[in-house]
Design a protein around this motif. Structure first.
Motif, PDB file in Angstrom:
ATOM      1  N   ASP A   1      38.000  30.432  70.292  1.00  0.00           N
ATOM      2  CA  ASP A   1      38.859  29.357  69.799  1.00  0.00           C
ATOM      3  C   ASP A   1      38.087  28.057  69.572  1.00  0.00           C
ATOM      4  N   GLY A   2      36.904  27.956  70.153  1.00  0.00           N
ATOM      5  CA  GLY A   2      36.105  26.744  70.020  1.00  0.00           C
ATOM      6  C   GLY A   2      35.382  26.466  71.314  1.00  0.00           C
ATOM      7  N   TYR A   3      35.123  25.175  71.592  1.00  0.00           N
ATOM      8  CA  TYR A   3      34.419  24.760  72.798  1.00  0.00           C
ATOM      9  C   TYR A   3      35.303  23.820  73.614  1.00  0.00           C
ATOM     10  N   LEU A   4      35.219  23.948  74.921  1.00  0.00           N
ATOM     11  CA  LEU A   4      36.038  23.145  75.813  1.00  0.00           C
ATOM     12  C   LEU A   4      35.689  21.666  75.674  1.00  0.00           C
ATOM     13  N   ASP A   5      36.686  20.850  75.369  1.00  0.00           N
ATOM     14  CA  ASP A   5      36.541  19.396  75.286  1.00  0.00           C
ATOM     15  C   ASP A   5      35.447  18.954  74.316  1.00  0.00           C
ATOM     16  N   ASP A   6      35.260  19.718  73.243  1.00  0.00           N
ATOM     17  CA  ASP A   6      34.234  19.354  72.268  1.00  0.00           C
ATOM     18  C   ASP A   6      34.680  19.808  70.882  1.00  0.00           C
ATOM     19  N   ALA A   7      35.724  19.154  70.377  1.00  0.00           N
ATOM     20  CA  ALA A   7      36.283  19.531  69.080  1.00  0.00           C
ATOM     21  C   ALA A   7      35.282  19.299  67.952  1.00  0.00           C
ATOM     22  N   GLU A   8      34.434  18.294  68.084  1.00  0.00           N
ATOM     23  CA  GLU A   8      33.466  17.993  67.030  1.00  0.00           C
ATOM     24  C   GLU A   8      32.462  19.128  66.875  1.00  0.00           C
ATOM     25  N   ARG A   9      31.927  19.586  67.995  1.00  0.00           N
ATOM     26  CA  ARG A   9      30.998  20.720  67.934  1.00  0.00           C
ATOM     27  C   ARG A   9      31.712  21.965  67.424  1.00  0.00           C
ATOM     28  N   GLY A  10      32.951  22.174  67.824  1.00  0.00           N
ATOM     29  CA  GLY A  10      33.709  23.331  67.375  1.00  0.00           C
ATOM     30  C   GLY A  10      33.943  23.328  65.877  1.00  0.00           C
ATOM     31  N   ALA A  11      34.190  22.139  65.314  1.00  0.00           N
ATOM     32  CA  ALA A  11      34.417  22.044  63.874  1.00  0.00           C
ATOM     33  C   ALA A  11      33.173  22.433  63.092  1.00  0.00           C
ATOM     34  N   VAL A  12      32.005  22.123  63.627  1.00  0.00           N
ATOM     35  CA  VAL A  12      30.745  22.488  62.966  1.00  0.00           C
ATOM     36  C   VAL A  12      30.468  23.975  63.110  1.00  0.00           C
ATOM     37  N   ALA A  13      30.702  24.512  64.303  1.00  0.00           N
ATOM     38  CA  ALA A  13      30.368  25.907  64.580  1.00  0.00           C
ATOM     39  C   ALA A  13      31.360  26.892  63.980  1.00  0.00           C
ATOM     40  N   PHE A  14      32.603  26.469  63.753  1.00  0.00           N
ATOM     41  CA  PHE A  14      33.633  27.378  63.240  1.00  0.00           C
ATOM     42  C   PHE A  14      34.257  26.794  61.966  1.00  0.00           C
ATOM     43  N   PRO A  15      33.499  26.742  60.880  1.00  0.00           N
ATOM     44  CA  PRO A  15      34.014  26.136  59.648  1.00  0.00           C
ATOM     45  C   PRO A  15      34.949  27.069  58.892  1.00  0.00           C
ATOM     46  N   THR A  16      35.783  26.495  58.056  1.00  0.00           N
ATOM     47  CA  THR A  16      36.564  27.266  57.094  1.00  0.00           C
ATOM     48  C   THR A  16      35.806  27.235  55.775  1.00  0.00           C
ATOM     49  N   LEU A  17      35.405  28.399  55.304  1.00  0.00           N
ATOM     50  CA  LEU A  17      34.587  28.468  54.098  1.00  0.00           C
ATOM     51  C   LEU A  17      35.459  28.497  52.848  1.00  0.00           C
ATOM     52  N   ASP A  18      34.824  28.649  51.712  1.00  0.00           N
ATOM     53  CA  ASP A  18      35.534  28.595  50.429  1.00  0.00           C
ATOM     54  C   ASP A  18      36.580  29.689  50.290  1.00  0.00           C
ATOM     55  N   ASP A  19      36.449  30.774  51.078  1.00  0.00           N
ATOM     56  CA  ASP A  19      37.440  31.846  51.008  1.00  0.00           C
ATOM     57  C   ASP A  19      38.702  31.521  51.802  1.00  0.00           C
ATOM     58  N   GLY A  20      38.721  30.343  52.446  1.00  0.00           N
ATOM     59  CA  GLY A  20      39.886  29.945  53.225  1.00  0.00           C
ATOM     60  C   GLY A  20      39.940  30.557  54.609  1.00  0.00           C
ATOM     61  N   LEU A  21      38.886  31.252  55.021  1.00  0.00           N
ATOM     62  CA  LEU A  21      38.858  31.931  56.318  1.00  0.00           C
ATOM     63  C   LEU A  21      37.944  31.191  57.291  1.00  0.00           C
ATOM     64  N   ARG A  22      38.230  31.364  58.570  1.00  0.00           N
ATOM     65  CA  ARG A  22      37.462  30.718  59.632  1.00  0.00           C
ATOM     66  C   ARG A  22      36.286  31.610  60.022  1.00  0.00           C
ATOM     67  N   TRP A  23      35.086  31.040  60.054  1.00  0.00           N
ATOM     68  CA  TRP A  23      33.872  31.785  60.345  1.00  0.00           C
ATOM     69  C   TRP A  23      33.138  31.144  61.528  1.00  0.00           C
ATOM     70  N   TYR A  24      32.239  31.895  62.117  1.00  0.00           N
ATOM     71  CA  TYR A  24      31.322  31.353  63.114  1.00  0.00           C
ATOM     72  C   TYR A  24      29.970  31.150  62.449  1.00  0.00           C
ATOM     73  N   ARG A  25      29.503  29.942  62.463  1.00  0.00           N
ATOM     74  CA  ARG A  25      28.221  29.551  61.859  1.00  0.00           C
ATOM     75  C   ARG A  25      27.124  29.711  62.908  1.00  0.00           C
TER      76      ARG A  25
END
Length: 310
Positions: free
Chosen positions: A170-194
């Motif tokens: 789901d992401g990282y505990l208390d680190d939404a900024e890092r989570g947004a970088v690591a789990f981007p939504t790509l051009d296909d509209g899906l959530r990926w792990y970078r």
């Protein structure tokens, strides 16, 4: 350390994908620490497969305790375990544990890149090994021998490996900024792990991991691949075991720094590197140690290696 948020559904999705890839349930030997994702994976798979895991008291690095754990498995059932490369290498070298390894229906090897020579040696010895790729962010290895399992998908974005599927954290505990970088939504509209890994797809479609993106540095204005540095040094018999990291350098900006367990001197190592890789390797520094610093799972401890250079 990053505190990764893994839901029950993520862990169950990873376990279901593994059971399908294995062709059904079986009993597991827990040879990895239970607080690491590979150990958690063994425990969750045991729950979903309704089998009782056998715990190796030596955490897979002691041939005697590993062999004793294997002896407790159901002699009539299918058997599995997960190991890191350092464990596999150690167990292959012991006649008793080699026999134990040969009794498994499948051994998953992950946590870090496994050398081709190690995997080839295991298979030549009759050990059924499967290399796995993934991380805590994917609830463990979700690409087996280059092929995604379950509903996992792999993609390349600017040479960087991305993974997606039901097992994503789901992401990282208390680190939404890092989570947004690591789990981007790509051009296909899906959530990926970078991931932090570079890779490519082979002609047969299998994913090939070519190394970590942070293994490429710029030294003296020229790009230098630390994996290539390590490969050249390992080709020198007098180098022994080798680990290479990047360090800051007043002259070169960044420079390769190698800890070696052998007797090779810095000048000889530098000459060999410059001959093989060019002037970008001129800033090499070398320290000698009795062993390469490693984490409890056998990975090179990069922080500890870098600390050896002050």
């Amino acid at each position: 350390p990053k505190l990764v948020l893994l839901s029950t559904s993520s862990l169950l999705a990873a376990a279901a994908a593994a059971e399908s890839a294995l062709g059904g349930p079986g009993q597991w030997v827990l040879a990895l620490p239970g607080q690491w994702i590979a150990g958690v994976g063994v425990l969750v798979r045991s729950i979903t497969m309704a089998t009782e895991p056998v715990v190796d008291a030596g955490s897979g690095m002691n041939p005697e305790t590993f062999t004793a754990a294997v002896a407790k498995l159901d002699p009539h059932g299918r058997r599995f375990t997960s190991l890191v490369p350092a464990q596999l290498a150690r167990l292959l070298g012991d006649p008793r544990s080699l026999v134990a390894l040969q009794s498994f229906d499948r051994i998953l090897v992950g946590g870090q890149a496994a050398g081709r020579e190690l995997i080839a040696a295991a298979r030549a010895a009759g050990v059924s090994v499967t290399t796995t790729y993934g991380g805590t962010e994917t609830a463990g290895g979700v690409v087996w021998d280059g092929v995604p399992i379950g509903d996992t998908s792999a993609a390349m974005v600017d040479g960087r490996i991305h993974l997606r599927g039901s097992s994503l954290a789901d992401g990282y505990l208390d680190d939404a900024e890092r989570g947004a970088v690591a789990f981007p939504t790509l051009d296909d509209g899906l959530r990926w792990y970078r991931t932090d890994d570079a890779g490519r797809f082979a002609d047969d479609g299998r994913l090939v991991v070519t190394g970590r993106l942070d293994d490429t540095i710029v030294s003296g204005g020229i790009k230098l691949d630390l994996l290539e540095v390590a490969a050249v040094l390992r080709g020198m018999p007098e180098a022994g075991d080798v680990a290479v990291v990047a360090i800051d350098d007043a002259r070169w900006g960044q420079a390769p720094a190698a800890v070696v367990t052998g007797t090779v001197d810095e000048a000889s190592a530098r000459d060999a590197l410059v001959a093989a890789l060019g002037p970008a390797a001129s800033g090499l520094r070398v320290v000698h140690a009795g062993s390469v610093p490693r984490t409890p799972t056998g990975k090179v401890d990069r922080v500890a290696v870098a600390a050896l250079f002050g």
